[in-house]
Motif scaffolding. Structure first.
Motif, PDB file in Angstrom:
ATOM      1  N   GLY A  16       8.342  -0.597   7.724  1.00 60.07           N
ATOM      2  CA  GLY A  16       8.951  -0.795   6.409  1.00 60.07           C
ATOM      3  C   GLY A  16       9.869  -2.000   6.378  1.00 60.07           C
ATOM      4  O   GLY A  16      10.845  -2.063   7.119  1.00 60.07           O
ATOM      5  N   GLY A  18      11.479  -2.728   3.667  1.00 62.75           N
ATOM      6  CA  GLY A  18      12.296  -2.465   2.476  1.00 62.75           C
ATOM      7  C   GLY A  18      13.733  -2.859   2.771  1.00 62.75           C
ATOM      8  O   GLY A  18      14.029  -3.603   3.725  1.00 62.75           O
ATOM      9  N   GLY A  21      14.802  -1.200   6.346  1.00 61.29           N
ATOM     10  CA  GLY A  21      14.091  -1.764   7.498  1.00 61.29           C
ATOM     11  C   GLY A  21      14.514  -3.205   7.739  1.00 61.29           C
ATOM     12  O   GLY A  21      14.709  -3.634   8.891  1.00 61.29           O
ATOM     13  N   TYR A  38       6.552  -3.950  10.188  1.00 61.21           N
ATOM     14  CA  TYR A  38       5.232  -3.779   9.578  1.00 61.21           C
ATOM     15  C   TYR A  38       5.407  -3.155   8.202  1.00 61.21           C
ATOM     16  O   TYR A  38       6.094  -2.138   8.070  1.00 61.21           O
ATOM     17  CB  TYR A  38       4.338  -2.876  10.450  1.00 61.21           C
ATOM     18  N   LYS A 136      -0.549  -1.262   6.843  1.00 57.45           N
ATOM     19  CA  LYS A 136      -0.190   0.092   6.413  1.00 57.45           C
ATOM     20  C   LYS A 136      -0.282   1.026   7.610  1.00 57.45           C
ATOM     21  O   LYS A 136      -1.356   1.186   8.208  1.00 57.45           O
ATOM     22  CB  LYS A 136      -1.157   0.547   5.318  1.00 57.45           C
ATOM     23  N   GLY A 168      10.463   4.721   3.981  1.00 54.94           N
ATOM     24  CA  GLY A 168      10.718   5.292   2.665  1.00 54.94           C
ATOM     25  C   GLY A 168      10.456   6.784   2.518  1.00 54.94           C
ATOM     26  O   GLY A 168      10.112   7.487   3.469  1.00 54.94           O
TER      27      GLY A 168
HETATM   28  C1  LIG Z   1      15.687   5.196 -10.044  1.00 59.68           C
HETATM   29  C2  LIG Z   1      16.407   4.929  -8.740  1.00 59.68           C
HETATM   30  C3  LIG Z   1      17.645   4.318  -8.779  1.00 59.68           C
HETATM   31  C4  LIG Z   1      18.340   4.084  -7.585  1.00 59.68           C
HETATM   32  N1  LIG Z   1      19.595   3.541  -7.656  1.00 59.68           N
HETATM   33  C5  LIG Z   1      20.305   3.356  -6.509  1.00 59.68           C
HETATM   34  C6  LIG Z   1      21.615   2.797  -6.573  1.00 59.68           C
HETATM   35  O1  LIG Z   1      22.125   2.469  -7.651  1.00 59.68           O
HETATM   36  N2  LIG Z   1      22.299   2.625  -5.393  1.00 59.68           N
HETATM   37  C7  LIG Z   1      21.775   3.007  -4.194  1.00 59.68           C
HETATM   38  O2  LIG Z   1      22.455   2.851  -3.178  1.00 59.68           O
HETATM   39  N3  LIG Z   1      20.527   3.532  -4.118  1.00 59.68           N
HETATM   40  C8  LIG Z   1      19.791   3.714  -5.237  1.00 59.68           C
HETATM   41  N4  LIG Z   1      18.519   4.235  -5.164  1.00 59.68           N
HETATM   42  C9  LIG Z   1      17.989   4.631  -3.857  1.00 59.68           C
HETATM   43  C10 LIG Z   1      17.342   3.442  -3.128  1.00 59.68           C
HETATM   44  O3  LIG Z   1      16.343   2.888  -3.950  1.00 59.68           O
HETATM   45  C11 LIG Z   1      16.756   3.911  -1.820  1.00 59.68           C
HETATM   46  O4  LIG Z   1      17.664   4.712  -1.113  1.00 59.68           O
HETATM   47  C12 LIG Z   1      16.375   2.710  -0.952  1.00 59.68           C
HETATM   48  O5  LIG Z   1      15.411   1.926  -1.598  1.00 59.68           O
HETATM   49  C13 LIG Z   1      15.833   3.190   0.399  1.00 59.68           C
HETATM   50  O6  LIG Z   1      15.371   2.098   1.116  1.00 59.68           O
HETATM   51  P1  LIG Z   1      14.297   2.290   2.296  1.00 59.68           P
HETATM   52  O7  LIG Z   1      14.148   0.934   2.867  1.00 59.68           O
HETATM   53  O8  LIG Z   1      14.676   3.434   3.147  1.00 59.68           O
HETATM   54  O9  LIG Z   1      12.967   2.732   1.545  1.00 59.68           O
HETATM   55  P2  LIG Z   1      12.079   1.896   0.537  1.00 59.68           P
HETATM   56  O10 LIG Z   1      12.917   1.043  -0.328  1.00 59.68           O
HETATM   57  O11 LIG Z   1      11.180   2.883  -0.119  1.00 59.68           O
HETATM   58  O12 LIG Z   1      11.220   0.928   1.476  1.00 59.68           O
HETATM   59  C14 LIG Z   1      10.212   1.434   2.311  1.00 59.68           C
HETATM   60  C15 LIG Z   1       9.300   0.305   2.724  1.00 59.68           C
HETATM   61  O13 LIG Z   1       8.326   0.850   3.601  1.00 59.68           O
HETATM   62  C16 LIG Z   1       7.048   0.390   3.211  1.00 59.68           C
HETATM   63  N5  LIG Z   1       6.084   1.436   3.602  1.00 59.68           N
HETATM   64  C17 LIG Z   1       5.943   2.677   3.078  1.00 59.68           C
HETATM   65  N6  LIG Z   1       4.971   3.335   3.698  1.00 59.68           N
HETATM   66  C18 LIG Z   1       4.472   2.512   4.628  1.00 59.68           C
HETATM   67  C19 LIG Z   1       3.442   2.616   5.585  1.00 59.68           C
HETATM   68  N7  LIG Z   1       2.693   3.722   5.711  1.00 59.68           N
HETATM   69  N8  LIG Z   1       3.190   1.555   6.399  1.00 59.68           N
HETATM   70  C20 LIG Z   1       3.906   0.421   6.296  1.00 59.68           C
HETATM   71  N9  LIG Z   1       4.887   0.266   5.396  1.00 59.68           N
HETATM   72  C21 LIG Z   1       5.176   1.291   4.580  1.00 59.68           C
HETATM   73  C22 LIG Z   1       7.132   0.167   1.725  1.00 59.68           C
HETATM   74  O14 LIG Z   1       6.177  -0.776   1.277  1.00 59.68           O
HETATM   75  C23 LIG Z   1       8.559  -0.333   1.567  1.00 59.68           C
HETATM   76  O15 LIG Z   1       8.645  -1.727   1.662  1.00 59.68           O
HETATM   77  C24 LIG Z   1      17.784   4.465  -6.347  1.00 59.68           C
HETATM   78  C25 LIG Z   1      16.519   5.060  -6.307  1.00 59.68           C
HETATM   79  C26 LIG Z   1      15.837   5.290  -7.499  1.00 59.68           C
HETATM   80  C27 LIG Z   1      14.482   5.951  -7.437  1.00 59.68           C
END
Ligand SMILES: Cc1cc2nc3c(=O)[nH]c(=O)nc-3n(C[C@H](O)[C@H](O)[C@H](O)COP(=O)(O)OP(=O)(O)OC[C@H]3O[C@@H](n4cnc5c(N)ncnc54)[C@H](O)[C@@H]3O)c2cc1C
Length: 456
Positions: A16, A18, A21, A38, A136, A168
């Motif tokens: 990830g 994101g 990550g 990745y 993926k 995520g």
């Molecule tokens: C409507 C909404 C509003 C929000 N507002 C806030 C806010 O105001 N403040 C705040 O702090 N948080 C907020 N959040 C929460 C925030 O969006 C998440 O906590 C944050 O994006 C988490 O980041 P992450 O990198 O863990 O996951 P993600 O952002 O989901 O990133 C995961 C990454 O992994 C990749 N991935 C997924 N599966 C695979 C796979 N099988 N293989 C390879 N890659 C993969 C995806 O493409 C993505 O790039 C909000 C969420 C929502 C839904």
């Protein structure tokens, strides 16, 4: 494609690219480690893609800023962020009331997800992390530490000794862990979904409302919120039950239904939304999930960010909490080194799990506050009394919102202290003459009551 099992010996594999990550990769590169990320998405710089269904902008607060400062990125991120000093509550008649989030200088910051993510990913690359887009993850085989990806060139597989799953809320690494013994997993979709809409800049290119506030239209069982963007537009998020209520997504079938809901409940916003009818039926309605699981560790693999604790967005902490995960994990690496990843990961999950449970719970509870309580004059008075207590006794009484948003007191401690303060405040507010008498309250007595409750 034939199977070629390569060994990525001293490398940390992050799933990830994101927000979480990418920041984790930055921390690890600063530790001098080899890092490969990745992500299933294509590289945005080469293939623009739609992020429909993901929040467009979000609120960044103290815990997030603290992590960014640790990796030297605060100054780079600041130009992307717009301060919001409080909530601007819109009533049904177009009246507004401003409720500060904390002290006059305290703000949460609206930031665009896309640009912010891009900045973090590019910083990770600049430090030497390799991002493999369009990879993926399909599975992780814990017995042989083999990780499998689907790519445009076919399936790829290699041995990955250290894996951090930042993939995520629907994490593939977590799904692989679920097949191991004694893995606890709980997910809950709430009854509400959300849809993003826009209030564009005015004809003269200005913000249509105060840009330094988070706007809320609380309507009991549902609400609309709006956060400012640097292009002077606002991204609005409409939270409604999916079905079963007088006002719900299921009952908005055509433009007429939509107009009735907006003119009845959000008329002042409606007048600023020329594209509402097109956007509403074009943009997806997305679900909101809460995920809790444990353990987060399997051998030398670890879940962080939404992969281990996806929460509903009502405390604006999901990303901030994920950033704090990265900072805490980095602190443990500083302390314990990288000779025993299993030990580092084990310590991390033990320390962090009570905190993420607390913030997941608080995020659920805050939904009621945002959509309902903020419209209640008693709620405003309660906030005022708590602000006064904080002013008089800054170290003894810190409002819960302040603890979560403007400090790094652990979420679990904030939760426990918040419950005690809540019980004391319930008694204070039970006085039928509180509206008249609040200025004459014996604040020292309230502090004593709180201290007594804490000691029990
Ligand atoms: C409507 C909404 C509003 C929000 N507002 C806030 C806010 O105001 N403040 C705040 O702090 N948080 C907020 N959040 C929460 C925030 O969006 C998440 O906590 C944050 O994006 C988490 O980041 P992450 O990198 O863990 O996951 P993600 O952002 O989901 O990133 C995961 C990454 O992994 C990749 N991935 C997924 N599966 C695979 C796979 N099988 N293989 C390879 N890659 C993969 C995806 O493409 C993505 O790039 C909000 C969420 C929502 C839904």
């Amino acid at each position: 494609m034939g199977k070629s099992i390569q060994m990525k010996k001293n490398e940390v594999t992050i799933l990830g690219a994101g927000l979480i990550g990418s920041l984790m990769a930055i921390y690890l590169k600063r530790q001098g480690l080899d890092v490969s990320i990745y992500d299933k998405r294509p590289d945005k710089r080469k293939t623009p893609y739609s992020e429909a269904g993901r929040s467009i902008n979000m609120a960044l607060s103290h815990r997030g800023w603290k992590s960014l400062e640790q990796v030297g990125l605060k100054e780079k991120v600041e130009p992307l962020a717009i301060p919001m000093y409080g909530r601007k509550v819109h009533d049904e008649h177009g009246g507004t009331k401003f409720i500060p989030y904390g002290k006059a200088y305290q703000a949460i910051y609206s930031i665009s997800r896309g640009k912010f993510n891009q900045l973090l990913a590019e910083e990770a690359e600049r430090l030497g992390a390799v991002i493999n887009f369009e990879h993926k993850c399909l599975n992780f085989d814990f017995r042989n530490q083999e990780i499998k990806f689907e790519t445009p060139e076919g399936e790829k597989e290699f041995v990955a000794p250290v894996v951090i799953g930042a993939d995520g809320a629907y994490s593939t690494l977590r799904m692989a862990m679920q097949k191991q013994i004694r893995f606890n997993y709980k997910q809950e979709y709430i009854s509400h979904g959300y849809k993003e809409l826009t209030i564009p800049a005015t004809a003269s290119g200005e913000f249509a409302m105060d840009p330094n506030a988070l706007h809320i239209w609380p309507r009991g069982k549902f609400m609309l919120i709006a956060l400012p963007n640097p292009d002077k537009s606002f991204t609005c998020t409409l939270f409604l039950p999916f079905e079963g209520s007088k006002v719900c997504f299921e009952k908005i079938q055509d433009e007429h239904d939509l107009e009735i809901v907006f003119t009845n409940y959000f008329d002042d916003a409606y007048k600023l939304m020329p594209d509402l009818k097109t956007e509403f039926f074009k943009n997806p309605t997305s679900a909101l999930i809460n995920v809790e699981c444990y353990p987060w560790v399997q051998d030398q693999s670890l879940l962080i960010g939404d992969a281990s604790h996806a929460m509903v967005p009502f405390y604006g902490q999901g990303m901030n909490c994920g950033f704090e995960d990265c900072s805490i994990l980095n602190g443990l690496i500083d302390k314990l080194g990288t000779n025993s990843w299993g030990l580092v990961f084990e310590k991390f999950q033990k320390k962090r799990k009570p905190d993420t449970d607390a913030i997941c719970q608080l995020a659920m509870e805050n939904f009621v506050e945002m959509r309902d309580s903020v419209a209640d004059p008693k709620f405003l008075l309660r906030k005022r009394i708590e602000a006064k207590l904080h002013e008089l006794y800054p170290n003894d009484w810190i409002p819960l919102y302040t603890m979560v948003t403007f400090t790094d007191i652990s979420y679990a401690e904030a939760y426990a202290q918040g419950k005690i303060q809540d019980a004391v405040m319930n008694k204070v507010m039970a006085d039928p003459l509180i509206t008249e008498n609040w200025n004459k309250l014996d604040y020292e007595d309230i502090i004593n009551k709180m201290e007594t409750a804490k000691a029990v």
